[in-house]
Design a protein around this motif. Sequence first.
Motif, PDB file in Angstrom:
ATOM      1  N   LEU A 485       0.832  -1.200   0.000  1.00  0.00           N
ATOM      2  CA  LEU A 485       0.000   0.000   0.000  1.00  0.00           C
ATOM      3  C   LEU A 485       0.869   1.253   0.000  1.00  0.00           C
ATOM      4  O   LEU A 485       0.593   2.224  -0.718  1.00  0.00           O
ATOM      5  N   LEU A 486       1.945   1.251   0.811  1.00  0.00           N
ATOM      6  CA  LEU A 486       2.843   2.412   0.848  1.00  0.00           C
ATOM      7  C   LEU A 486       3.531   2.621  -0.499  1.00  0.00           C
ATOM      8  O   LEU A 486       3.679   3.765  -0.955  1.00  0.00           O
ATOM      9  N   ALA A 487       3.941   1.530  -1.137  1.00  0.00           N
ATOM     10  CA  ALA A 487       4.592   1.656  -2.435  1.00  0.00           C
ATOM     11  C   ALA A 487       3.599   2.109  -3.505  1.00  0.00           C
ATOM     12  O   ALA A 487       3.937   2.913  -4.391  1.00  0.00           O
ATOM     13  N   GLU A 488       2.370   1.598  -3.427  1.00  0.00           N
ATOM     14  CA  GLU A 488       1.337   1.963  -4.401  1.00  0.00           C
ATOM     15  C   GLU A 488       1.116   3.468  -4.444  1.00  0.00           C
ATOM     16  O   GLU A 488       0.908   4.045  -5.518  1.00  0.00           O
ATOM     17  N   PHE A 489       1.203   4.122  -3.285  1.00  0.00           N
ATOM     18  CA  PHE A 489       0.950   5.556  -3.213  1.00  0.00           C
ATOM     19  C   PHE A 489       2.244   6.362  -3.040  1.00  0.00           C
ATOM     20  O   PHE A 489       2.220   7.499  -2.576  1.00  0.00           O
ATOM     21  N   LYS A 490       3.379   5.727  -3.425  1.00  0.00           N
ATOM     22  CA  LYS A 490       4.682   6.411  -3.497  1.00  0.00           C
ATOM     23  C   LYS A 490       5.075   7.075  -2.171  1.00  0.00           C
ATOM     24  O   LYS A 490       5.629   8.183  -2.158  1.00  0.00           O
ATOM     25  N   GLN A 491       4.833   6.369  -1.088  1.00  0.00           N
ATOM     26  CA  GLN A 491       5.182   6.887   0.241  1.00  0.00           C
ATOM     27  C   GLN A 491       6.562   6.352   0.641  1.00  0.00           C
ATOM     28  O   GLN A 491       6.704   5.505   1.525  1.00  0.00           O
ATOM     29  N   GLU A 492       7.590   6.844  -0.040  1.00  0.00           N
ATOM     30  CA  GLU A 492       8.938   6.302   0.134  1.00  0.00           C
ATOM     31  C   GLU A 492       9.451   6.480   1.570  1.00  0.00           C
ATOM     32  O   GLU A 492      10.004   5.542   2.156  1.00  0.00           O
ATOM     33  N   SER A 493       9.287   7.655   2.129  1.00  0.00           N
ATOM     34  CA  SER A 493       9.816   7.898   3.473  1.00  0.00           C
ATOM     35  C   SER A 493       9.164   6.965   4.490  1.00  0.00           C
ATOM     36  O   SER A 493       9.845   6.387   5.350  1.00  0.00           O
ATOM     37  N   ALA A 494       7.839   6.816   4.415  1.00  0.00           N
ATOM     38  CA  ALA A 494       7.137   5.923   5.331  1.00  0.00           C
ATOM     39  C   ALA A 494       7.568   4.479   5.117  1.00  0.00           C
ATOM     40  O   ALA A 494       7.726   3.711   6.081  1.00  0.00           O
ATOM     41  N   PHE A 495       7.755   4.096   3.875  1.00  0.00           N
ATOM     42  CA  PHE A 495       8.208   2.741   3.534  1.00  0.00           C
ATOM     43  C   PHE A 495       9.569   2.462   4.173  1.00  0.00           C
ATOM     44  O   PHE A 495       9.770   1.440   4.838  1.00  0.00           O
ATOM     45  N   LEU A 496      10.521   3.384   3.979  1.00  0.00           N
ATOM     46  CA  LEU A 496      11.868   3.181   4.516  1.00  0.00           C
ATOM     47  C   LEU A 496      11.875   3.218   6.043  1.00  0.00           C
ATOM     48  O   LEU A 496      12.622   2.469   6.685  1.00  0.00           O
ATOM     49  N   LEU A 497      11.062   4.086   6.617  1.00  0.00           N
ATOM     50  CA  LEU A 497      10.985   4.145   8.075  1.00  0.00           C
ATOM     51  C   LEU A 497      10.476   2.822   8.632  1.00  0.00           C
ATOM     52  O   LEU A 497      10.997   2.303   9.625  1.00  0.00           O
ATOM     53  N   ALA A 498       9.451   2.243   7.976  1.00  0.00           N
ATOM     54  CA  ALA A 498       8.912   0.965   8.432  1.00  0.00           C
ATOM     55  C   ALA A 498       9.953  -0.147   8.315  1.00  0.00           C
ATOM     56  O   ALA A 498      10.031  -1.034   9.181  1.00  0.00           O
ATOM     57  N   LEU A 499      10.767  -0.109   7.287  1.00  0.00           N
ATOM     58  CA  LEU A 499      11.812  -1.134   7.119  1.00  0.00           C
ATOM     59  C   LEU A 499      12.792  -1.140   8.286  1.00  0.00           C
ATOM     60  O   LEU A 499      13.346  -2.186   8.643  1.00  0.00           O
ATOM     61  N   ASN A 500      13.018   0.011   8.871  1.00  0.00           N
ATOM     62  CA  ASN A 500      14.007   0.116   9.941  1.00  0.00           C
ATOM     63  C   ASN A 500      13.465  -0.264  11.320  1.00  0.00           C
ATOM     64  O   ASN A 500      14.210  -0.186  12.304  1.00  0.00           O
ATOM     65  N   GLN A 501      12.187  -0.635  11.400  1.00  0.00           N
ATOM     66  CA  GLN A 501      11.628  -1.025  12.698  1.00  0.00           C
ATOM     67  C   GLN A 501      12.312  -2.289  13.207  1.00  0.00           C
ATOM     68  O   GLN A 501      12.791  -3.131  12.433  1.00  0.00           O
ATOM     69  N   SER A 502      12.330  -2.443  14.511  1.00  0.00           N
ATOM     70  CA  SER A 502      13.116  -3.499  15.142  1.00  0.00           C
ATOM     71  C   SER A 502      12.684  -4.899  14.733  1.00  0.00           C
ATOM     72  O   SER A 502      13.490  -5.825  14.769  1.00  0.00           O
ATOM     73  N   ARG A 503      11.400  -5.062  14.361  1.00  0.00           N
ATOM     74  CA  ARG A 503      10.921  -6.397  14.001  1.00  0.00           C
ATOM     75  C   ARG A 503      10.939  -6.632  12.490  1.00  0.00           C
ATOM     76  O   ARG A 503      10.532  -7.698  12.029  1.00  0.00           O
ATOM     77  N   ILE A 504      11.368  -5.681  11.713  1.00  0.00           N
ATOM     78  CA  ILE A 504      11.374  -5.847  10.257  1.00  0.00           C
ATOM     79  C   ILE A 504      12.815  -6.076   9.776  1.00  0.00           C
ATOM     80  O   ILE A 504      13.290  -7.200   9.774  1.00  0.00           O
ATOM     81  N   LEU A 505      13.533  -5.021   9.421  1.00  0.00           N
ATOM     82  CA  LEU A 505      14.912  -5.188   8.921  1.00  0.00           C
ATOM     83  C   LEU A 505      15.858  -4.203   9.600  1.00  0.00           C
ATOM     84  O   LEU A 505      16.489  -3.368   8.919  1.00  0.00           O
ATOM     85  N   PRO A 506      16.021  -4.269  10.883  1.00  0.00           N
ATOM     86  CA  PRO A 506      16.951  -3.338  11.542  1.00  0.00           C
ATOM     87  C   PRO A 506      18.394  -3.631  11.124  1.00  0.00           C
ATOM     88  O   PRO A 506      18.820  -4.783  11.067  1.00  0.00           O
ATOM     89  N   GLY A 507      19.126  -2.577  10.798  1.00  0.00           N
ATOM     90  CA  GLY A 507      20.533  -2.753  10.430  1.00  0.00           C
ATOM     91  C   GLY A 507      20.756  -3.143   8.987  1.00  0.00           C
ATOM     92  O   GLY A 507      21.917  -3.251   8.543  1.00  0.00           O
ATOM     93  N   TRP A 508      19.718  -3.377   8.219  1.00  0.00           N
ATOM     94  CA  TRP A 508      19.865  -3.715   6.802  1.00  0.00           C
ATOM     95  C   TRP A 508      20.368  -2.494   6.043  1.00  0.00           C
ATOM     96  O   TRP A 508      19.905  -1.383   6.253  1.00  0.00           O
ATOM     97  N   ARG A 509      21.324  -2.700   5.139  1.00  0.00           N
ATOM     98  CA  ARG A 509      21.994  -1.573   4.504  1.00  0.00           C
ATOM     99  C   ARG A 509      21.486  -1.246   3.093  1.00  0.00           C
ATOM    100  O   ARG A 509      21.996  -0.343   2.457  1.00  0.00           O
ATOM    101  N   ARG A 510      20.513  -1.964   2.600  1.00  0.00           N
ATOM    102  CA  ARG A 510      20.068  -1.748   1.219  1.00  0.00           C
ATOM    103  C   ARG A 510      18.560  -1.494   1.183  1.00  0.00           C
ATOM    104  O   ARG A 510      17.820  -2.086   0.413  1.00  0.00           O
ATOM    105  N   GLN A 511      18.112  -0.585   2.041  1.00  0.00           N
ATOM    106  CA  GLN A 511      16.682  -0.356   2.192  1.00  0.00           C
ATOM    107  C   GLN A 511      16.034   0.197   0.916  1.00  0.00           C
ATOM    108  O   GLN A 511      14.952  -0.236   0.525  1.00  0.00           O
ATOM    109  N   ARG A 512      16.692   1.154   0.277  1.00  0.00           N
ATOM    110  CA  ARG A 512      16.083   1.776  -0.900  1.00  0.00           C
ATOM    111  C   ARG A 512      15.886   0.761  -2.033  1.00  0.00           C
ATOM    112  O   ARG A 512      14.928   0.869  -2.813  1.00  0.00           O
ATOM    113  N   GLU A 513      16.760  -0.223  -2.122  1.00  0.00           N
ATOM    114  CA  GLU A 513      16.618  -1.243  -3.166  1.00  0.00           C
ATOM    115  C   GLU A 513      15.324  -2.038  -2.994  1.00  0.00           C
ATOM    116  O   GLU A 513      14.722  -2.465  -3.977  1.00  0.00           O
ATOM    117  N   ILE A 514      14.930  -2.245  -1.744  1.00  0.00           N
ATOM    118  CA  ILE A 514      13.673  -2.969  -1.506  1.00  0.00           C
ATOM    119  C   ILE A 514      12.498  -2.132  -1.990  1.00  0.00           C
ATOM    120  O   ILE A 514      11.564  -2.648  -2.622  1.00  0.00           O
TER     121      ILE A 514
END
Length: 614
Positions: A485-514
Amino acid sequence: MRLLAELKRRNVIRIAGLYVVGAWLIVQVAETLLPLYDTPPWVLKSLVLLLAIGFVPTLVFSWIFELTPDGIKRDSDVDRSQGSTDRTARKLDVVVIILLLAVIGMFFVQPGKSPVLSTEAPPAATATDSADIPVISEVNAASIAVLPFADLSQAGDQAYFSEGMAEEILNVLARVKGLQVASRTSSFAFKDRQELGIPAIAEQLAVRHVLEGSVRRSGDTVRVTAQLIDATVDRHLWSDTFDRPLTAENLFAIQDEISKAIVAALVESLNIKDVGTVDHDKPTANLSAYDLYLQARALFQGRRTLDVVDQLLDRALELDPKFAEAWALRAAAQPLLSEYTDTDLSDEELNQRGIEYARQALALDPDSALALAAQANIRSLAVRNLRGSYPLDQIMADFERSTALDPQNGNALNWLGLAFGMVGQNQRALETFQRCAEVDPLNAACVENEYEALYVLGRNDEAYTHFLAALDKGLVTDDYVNFGLLAEFKQESAFLLALNQSRILPGWRRQREIYEAYLNPAADHQDLLRNLRNYLEQTDRNEKGYKSNLLIPLGIHDLLTPNALVFWGEDHKRYRQSPEFKAYVRDSGIFAYWRSKGFPPQCRPLQQDDFECD
């Protein structure tokens, strides 16, 4: 005529008018202010009585004495040649006129304020009144909200007890035919927000009436004060104070009396018919067990320290092994222990414990809505996570019986909606989440799953609108993020912020690629997927479930268990064409359920015991 002339000369008539108007204003102010301080009803009654008793002495005083510029004198001592008495009369006339104008002004400012209960609904709440409370457009006259009772104990440590009393009364009222009761989640959101005022709170909750009260627990006694308010005229319909020895029997008796008094007041005012019985179940005769249960329930409702919840309920059941509600609550808490707290118990052990506790509850009370819902939820989770095999038709039957017994149980409705989603009945899932959001509009799980169901059905604009509304109300958590849903509406900042949550992908270095992979799913992302697989294989097993919404749409199908609802969305289409999806549907028992009950619209049977899904 001579007597009338003498009464006028001595200003007795003016004093009488001044006294009546002034007394009426005093009573109106007292009626408004005294309830704010939990003043017993006898205080207002005593004030009215004193004012009535004082009327005759005031008239006698005005006959004997005269108010002059030189002070109060006996009438026989006043020199009337100087015109002082005429000036006093004119001043009294001015005061009386001012007071009468004040009375008339009150009616113009508050034209709806009347002791007669109006059957018209108040105006609909506006979004500007409170950004974090849902607004419903129409108000049922036979509607009520029960606010959490205030804790007036000396130490201030009995909130769980006072709020528990209010919740018990709410549960009784919720079973009354013809009465619409605001959910606990919504009503209790107004804890410590008395500055809004009862009319504003009622408007936000879309109810006509509000019950508020307080509990003072001291040693071996308890005082409960409650008052029912018609918010359209901001007037008390009923109030009472209960002083009793502190026993379980007395507590339940007080709850019964309050509930019956409220229903009686509403029946008389609104002409509600066929309300049925208004009785409170008496779950235990052991006060200590009940106190432990209330402590546990308060923590459970807030999803706090569920390990403590389990310990409190264990102690309560030691005191009263036949306490069915404690067994049911303990069953409901088991599947949440691993999610909300640290526990050494495995999911399989929690599963077995929960089912046993639900069995104990149902043996004592076959109509326990919470036990039925807890049992169905534990089995449903086991099926969804491939941790056990239970008939899905029985799970559905338990959920539906639970929601029929308790139509306002937001947890049960949410769990039923997820069960519908698991078997692909997406429209029924949406309708169930909508029903949950209607009866329990501050239930974050239902609100989140409502926009998830809209997204699954391809109603993306509606889903995004609901998502933003939920976000504005603080009802969106970071645990289950709809990345599609976030990608569908081009919410990049919210998408990347969610990726960094502790239960998702904390410490992952290639967030924008996802994020870019979501925008271009047909492109080659093999290198990214290899790195994600390596990362995922090092992740704790209890945290992988939070990553499934993100990674399954990218093509990692074999290391994760899918979310029971969202795997029917457009972004999971590749997964539904995979061998892993077919294996999951077979192993979970979903395929057997389809063959027995019918396939969902997006799937169909094939020859040789096979199927396909869009």
